[in-house]
Design a protein around this motif. Sequence first.
Motif, PDB file in Angstrom:
ATOM      1  N   ALA A 201      -9.946   0.286   0.308  1.00 36.52           N
ATOM      2  CA  ALA A 201      -8.671   0.994   0.132  1.00 36.52           C
ATOM      3  C   ALA A 201      -7.969   0.550  -1.144  1.00 36.52           C
ATOM      4  N   THR A 202      -7.410   1.521  -1.866  1.00 39.33           N
ATOM      5  CA  THR A 202      -6.581   1.196  -3.033  1.00 39.33           C
ATOM      6  C   THR A 202      -5.106   1.421  -2.734  1.00 39.33           C
ATOM      7  N   HIS A 203      -4.805   2.221  -1.699  1.00 42.23           N
ATOM      8  CA  HIS A 203      -3.433   2.491  -1.279  1.00 42.23           C
ATOM      9  C   HIS A 203      -3.383   2.402   0.244  1.00 42.23           C
ATOM     10  N   VAL A 204      -2.511   1.538   0.765  1.00 44.11           N
ATOM     11  CA  VAL A 204      -2.314   1.469   2.213  1.00 44.11           C
ATOM     12  C   VAL A 204      -0.898   1.927   2.529  1.00 44.11           C
ATOM     13  N   ARG A 205      -0.754   2.591   3.678  1.00 41.72           N
ATOM     14  CA  ARG A 205       0.510   3.238   4.037  1.00 41.72           C
ATOM     15  C   ARG A 205       1.105   2.526   5.249  1.00 41.72           C
ATOM     16  N   VAL A 206       2.131   1.738   5.023  1.00 42.21           N
ATOM     17  CA  VAL A 206       2.693   0.906   6.087  1.00 42.21           C
ATOM     18  C   VAL A 206       4.172   1.236   6.264  1.00 42.21           C
ATOM     19  N   GLY A 207       4.552   1.589   7.489  1.00 44.00           N
ATOM     20  CA  GLY A 207       5.940   1.966   7.746  1.00 44.00           C
ATOM     21  C   GLY A 207       6.652   1.019   8.681  1.00 44.00           C
ATOM     22  N   SER A 208       6.375   1.176   9.995  1.00 42.92           N
ATOM     23  CA  SER A 208       7.141   0.451  11.006  1.00 42.92           C
ATOM     24  C   SER A 208       7.031  -1.065  10.847  1.00 42.92           C
TER      25      SER A 208
END
Length: 217
Positions: A201-208
């Motif tokens: 992965a080059t971009h990880v999407r983390v929210g909560s």
Amino acid sequence: MGLSDIRDRIAKAEADAGRAPGSVELIAVSKVQPLERVEAVLEEGHRLFGENKVQEARGKWPEFMSRFEGVSVHLIGPLQTNKARQAMELFSAIHSVDRPKLATTIARLAQEMGQCPDLFLQVNTGEEPQKAGVMPAEADAFIAEVRALDLPVQGLMCIPPAEETPSLHFALLAKIAERNGLTGLSMGMSSDFEEAIALGATHVRVGSAIFGERDYG
């Protein structure tokens, strides 16, 4: 949890995978988060955010961008063709290019506007009927089609099925990207981003995990 913890975990996952420090970009998913939570993360120095909806982002980010330098917002949710112009004006990357009609619209607008965000093509790795994205068997042809429109294809994006092992889907996405000479891989969320980093992965999407649980009230 919080921003510094997530950054530490990303750094450890990079090291464990033998990858260069900083090779993974953290997209802080700020959709439906209260403005004060988003502002707190901006105050901590984070500058890359992800939004799901054009309208919500338009109401939130221009003001923040005027106050904080170097902010970049990526669209990670589905994009309706009629919102493409607004999306291209606001976002520096679109991770959800999932059909030829949308790609053609973006290409026309890019010619007209003289600029285009970075694009990630969404692959429906789980072949789920309710989910957006091209089927894996059609991914190579779709990549070629979008490239033929002279668009800046940076990589691929996927959202694995909730009940399946995510690493199988990350590995599939990485394989499709590699054979097409694409280096960007937008994959991995709060619960599985370390596995995604291990698989490229080059971009990880983390929210909560950064902002706390979302308030849909």
